[in-house]
Design a protein around this motif. Structure first.
Motif, mmCIF file in Angstrom:
data_model
loop_
_atom_site.group_PDB
_atom_site.id
_atom_site.type_symbol
_atom_site.label_atom_id
_atom_site.label_comp_id
_atom_site.label_asym_id
_atom_site.label_seq_id
_atom_site.Cartn_x
_atom_site.Cartn_y
_atom_site.Cartn_z
ATOM 1 N N ALA A 85 19.683 49.852 26.185
ATOM 2 C CA ALA A 85 20.283 50.920 25.373
ATOM 3 C C ALA A 85 21.435 51.577 26.132
ATOM 4 N N LYS A 86 21.223 51.797 27.417
ATOM 5 C CA LYS A 86 22.276 52.394 28.236
ATOM 6 C C LYS A 86 23.467 51.448 28.358
ATOM 7 N N PHE A 87 23.200 50.156 28.559
ATOM 8 C CA PHE A 87 24.287 49.176 28.634
ATOM 9 C C PHE A 87 25.073 49.141 27.326
ATOM 10 N N LEU A 88 24.359 49.162 26.204
ATOM 11 C CA LEU A 88 25.035 49.115 24.904
ATOM 12 C C LEU A 88 25.890 50.355 24.691
ATOM 13 N N HIS A 89 25.371 51.508 25.092
ATOM 14 C CA HIS A 89 26.117 52.760 24.978
ATOM 15 C C HIS A 89 27.379 52.705 25.846
ATOM 16 N N GLU A 90 27.235 52.210 27.067
ATOM 17 C CA GLU A 90 28.381 52.094 27.964
ATOM 18 C C GLU A 90 29.383 51.063 27.447
ATOM 19 N N ALA A 91 28.877 49.983 26.860
ATOM 20 C CA ALA A 91 29.767 48.963 26.287
ATOM 21 C C ALA A 91 30.592 49.552 25.152
ATOM 22 N N ALA A 92 29.968 50.364 24.300
ATOM 23 C CA ALA A 92 30.692 50.990 23.188
ATOM 24 C C ALA A 92 31.816 51.884 23.704
ATOM 25 N N LYS A 93 31.523 52.656 24.745
ATOM 26 C CA LYS A 93 32.558 53.528 25.310
ATOM 27 C C LYS A 93 33.699 52.708 25.912
ATOM 28 N N MET A 94 33.358 51.588 26.531
ATOM 29 C CA MET A 94 34.388 50.724 27.120
ATOM 30 C C MET A 94 35.247 50.077 26.032
ATOM 31 N N ILE A 95 34.614 49.691 24.919
ATOM 32 C CA ILE A 95 35.359 49.088 23.811
ATOM 33 C C ILE A 95 36.360 50.087 23.236
ATOM 34 N N VAL A 96 35.938 51.330 23.083
ATOM 35 C CA VAL A 96 36.833 52.372 22.583
ATOM 36 C C VAL A 96 37.953 52.647 23.579
ATOM 37 N N ARG A 97 37.591 52.709 24.851
ATOM 38 C CA ARG A 97 38.540 53.086 25.901
ATOM 39 C C ARG A 97 39.552 51.981 26.208
ATOM 40 N N GLU A 98 39.089 50.738 26.262
ATOM 41 C CA GLU A 98 39.936 49.657 26.757
ATOM 42 C C GLU A 98 40.366 48.640 25.700
ATOM 43 N N PHE A 99 39.677 48.629 24.541
ATOM 44 C CA PHE A 99 39.988 47.613 23.529
ATOM 45 C C PHE A 99 40.306 48.235 22.175
ATOM 46 N N GLU A 100 40.702 49.509 22.172
ATOM 47 C CA GLU A 100 41.107 50.197 20.957
ATOM 48 C C GLU A 100 40.038 50.144 19.866
ATOM 49 N N GLY A 101 38.788 50.152 20.279
ATOM 50 C CA GLY A 101 37.698 50.218 19.327
ATOM 51 C C GLY A 101 37.313 48.906 18.676
#
Length: 267
Positions: A85-101
């Motif tokens: 769950a923590k990895f998925l949450h961190e992945a979502a933040k990275m997608i927003v931050r680095e891949f424009e969502g």
């Protein structure tokens, strides 16, 4: 059996054994990411209700990224392996931050996301983007061990990858892998127990009596709200030393927080 014959056979079995799942009805990349992380070491029947509830609360990557981790852990509770769950949450933040969502469509870029290894990335690009990539997981191993390595032991994933490469339907990879998943699951339900012949097989340690069991109990208790360390220990501790180990692990992994004598899920 020749490669072309095997590919056709797998499709036939897939048609006969097809399982309807929400992430098959809608192959949006975010749906696939969530389902693949949930399905790591967890059976489909347990994932289905959790997936539906999770998507209702976090319908897209932006909603997940902007939510506190504690909310994610509450929804995840009961699936086990809460680090996912923590990895998925961190992945979502990275997608927003680095891949424009938007989830990247490259297997290499996907492996940059927390909790996404080569095989999970392979599954994502296959199901979300219909790309013909080779990846290995338990059901894939079961099918190929059954048909190509019946008299072999200590079979490596490299050996299986070679067979997948030769038989993969490059025009319809998504349908092909769905068929492999459903056929592999059917084989296991019908008594085929060949996975121990894989060189990479590791028998999962039993939950009962494990530190992992206590980790789950701690997180589940804290989904009800913040409480004192003393109250948490009284509710969860079995007096065999597992509580201390589990509690320390969860603190180090930042899944829980302690302020003074109060403990809560990480915000």
């Amino acid at each position: 059996m020749q490669p072309e014959e095997f590919t056709l056979f797998v499709h036939e079995r897939g048609t006969a054994l097809f399982r309807d799942m929400p992430w098959r009805r809608d192959t949006d990349a975010y749906n696939i990411l969530v389902s693949e992380i949930m399905l790591q070491q967890t059976q489909v029947d347990r994932v289905l209700p959790k997936f539906e509830a999770f998507m209702a609360r976090f319908p897209n990557v932006a909603a997940l990224a902007s939510s506190p981790l504690s909310d994610v852990l509450v929804l995840w509770s009961g699936l086990g392996y809460n680090r996912r769950a923590k990895f998925l949450h961190e992945a979502a933040k990275m997608i927003v931050r680095e891949f424009e969502g938007e989830l990247p469509s490259s297997q290499a870029e996907l492996t940059r996301l927390p909790g996404v290894g080569v095989n999970t990335a392979g599954a994502i690009v296959t199901y979300a983007f219909n790309q013909p990539v080779v990846y290995i997981e338990t059901n894939v191993r079961t099918v190929y061990l059954q048909h190509f390595f019946e008299n072999n032991s200590d079979v490596s994933d490299a050996m299986i990858r070679e067979k997948v490469e030769a038989t993969l339907d490059r025009n319809e990879p998504r349908l092909f892998y769905w068929a492999l998943m459903d056929y592999g699951s059917w084989l296991k339900r019908n008594g085929v127990k060949n996975i121990a012949r894989s060189k990479h097989y590791r028998k999962q340690a039993p939950l009962e009596g494990s530190v992992r069991q206590v980790r789950g109990r701690i997180v589940r208790a804290l989904t009800l709200g913040e409480c004192s360390l003393d109250a948490l220990q009284k509710a969860v501790d079995s007096g065999d030393g597992r509580f201390e180990k589990a509690y320390e692990q969860l603190l180090l992994e930042r899944l829980i927080q302690q302020q003074g004598e109060q403990v809560r899920l990480t915000q």
